[in-house]
Design an enzyme around this catalytic site. Sequence first.
Site, PDB file in Angstrom:
ATOM      1  N   HIS A   1       8.727   4.066  -5.108  1.00  0.00           N
ATOM      2  CA  HIS A   1       9.733   3.078  -5.518  1.00  0.00           C
ATOM      3  C   HIS A   1      10.431   3.484  -6.819  1.00  0.00           C
ATOM      4  O   HIS A   1      11.654   3.420  -6.929  1.00  0.00           O
ATOM      5  CB  HIS A   1       9.099   1.693  -5.672  1.00  0.00           C
TER       6      HIS A   1
ATOM      7  N   LYS B   1       0.944  -6.794   0.986  1.00  0.00           N
ATOM      8  CA  LYS B   1       0.130  -8.007   0.907  1.00  0.00           C
ATOM      9  C   LYS B   1       0.448  -8.785  -0.358  1.00  0.00           C
ATOM     10  O   LYS B   1       0.924  -8.223  -1.339  1.00  0.00           O
ATOM     11  CB  LYS B   1      -1.355  -7.671   0.960  1.00  0.00           C
TER      12      LYS B   1
END
Lengths: 281, 198
Positions: free
Chosen positions: B39, B107
């Site tokens: 990222h 999650k």
Amino acid sequence: MLKLLDGIVELYKKVATSLPPDVEEALKSALSLESGGSTAASSLSVILENIKRARETARPICQDTGVPVFYVKVPFGLSQNELKQTILEATREATQKIPLRPNAVDIITEKNSGDNTGEGFPIIYFEETPSGSLIIDLMLKGGGCENAGQTYKLPLEELGAQRNLEGVRKCVLDAIQKAQGRGCPPYVVGVGIGAAKDQVARLAKEQLMRKLTEVNKVDELAQLEKLILSEINELGIGTMGLGGRTTALGVKVGVNHRHPASYFVDVSLACWAMRRGRLIW
Amino acid sequence: MVEEKRLNLPLSAGDVAGLKAGDMVLLNGKIVTGRDRVHKFLVEKRPGKEDLPFDIAGTVLYHCGPVMKKEADGYQVIAAGPTTSMRVEMYEADVIQQYGLRGVMGKGGMGDKTLRALQESGCVYLQTIGGAAAYLADRIVKTIGSWKLEEFGTTEAMWIFEVKDFPAIVTMDSNGNSLHKEIEAASLLKFKELAHLK
């Protein structure tokens, strides 16, 4: 110490690929409390199926095989330095063999050492024991749940938390409210209370090594553990944070004496994959 | 049992519009992994789509640092559950918009910035089951390739996986709904009651 090395590699394998029976039982009872078709029920079914597959195929339960934390009780006369070298060697071998995910990252270079060893990695605590046996306890502590822990300094006005067990109760509930589903609930919750930050952090984490079925020897703490557990489960955060009746499987509280001016509380969370095990040598 | 929706990747804007928070889905096709370092790299270095080994437009970016084993004929997935998504909150909106993702999966849910990006770009957040790493690895039928393996290592590299019936739940949809926000708001009320806070 060649045979001990093999023993520690086996301990790694057992801890990474199978859950202690008390934790698996607690997850099964959590499933029985959820209504069929709910996300909590379906998540718990997958979790239980995963535990079974990991054990049968000797694969890690979770891809995050964590920071290895060793609690070693050493009989008089045994060299801690030699033990440490054996643990490091076993860690390298276990990382290759099982395999474990390499998790030790250099702060300066950002390089992963590739074998789960590095400065202060794994974490190893030694303590001398009067017994003639060497006892090695190992926990694999995942990063997600480690990040979800909190430390508090009481009194704390925003929580209305005084320096007493009632204040501690509020801290633990606050830690769970902040963690939500990010650290993989249902959690096992370790709490440490005492005089200094480093001490309570270690104490809280050590509580995670206690069996879920074990009752605290101090009555007041046993009652507190029970009360906090039932209140955490009233929060409704549930398995993986998507709602449900079980947000924690157990709460374990440990205390040390404190300084008159200080009252530190550390809350250490373990994910449902509470991986711990023991080797007696 | 709730009926799962089978999704074939890559997804279109129309596929995404049909998904709502609470839907259980099964992913089929090619997905990519990416966590902290991928990222950061995508946002800071902005590599062009042609620099990536695979066109990630329309696919799902999975927040996962798997356990991989090197075999004679390439890498094998040993364990591959999700990691906590919130750590990449500051980057995700940018990544979704820049590369045209239709799903991000991990999650714990993500924040308001990502939720807005999901609405603006037609994307969903999927939660899969944390820690269910062996179970989920069994839904990965093939490791197709990797990117930045040498530089980032096996945990942080981008892996390209072929998945079959990979299970997940839509927890943030493209209409601004977030199950994570709902649960957090409800638990906050209960927490305040239990802690005797206003």
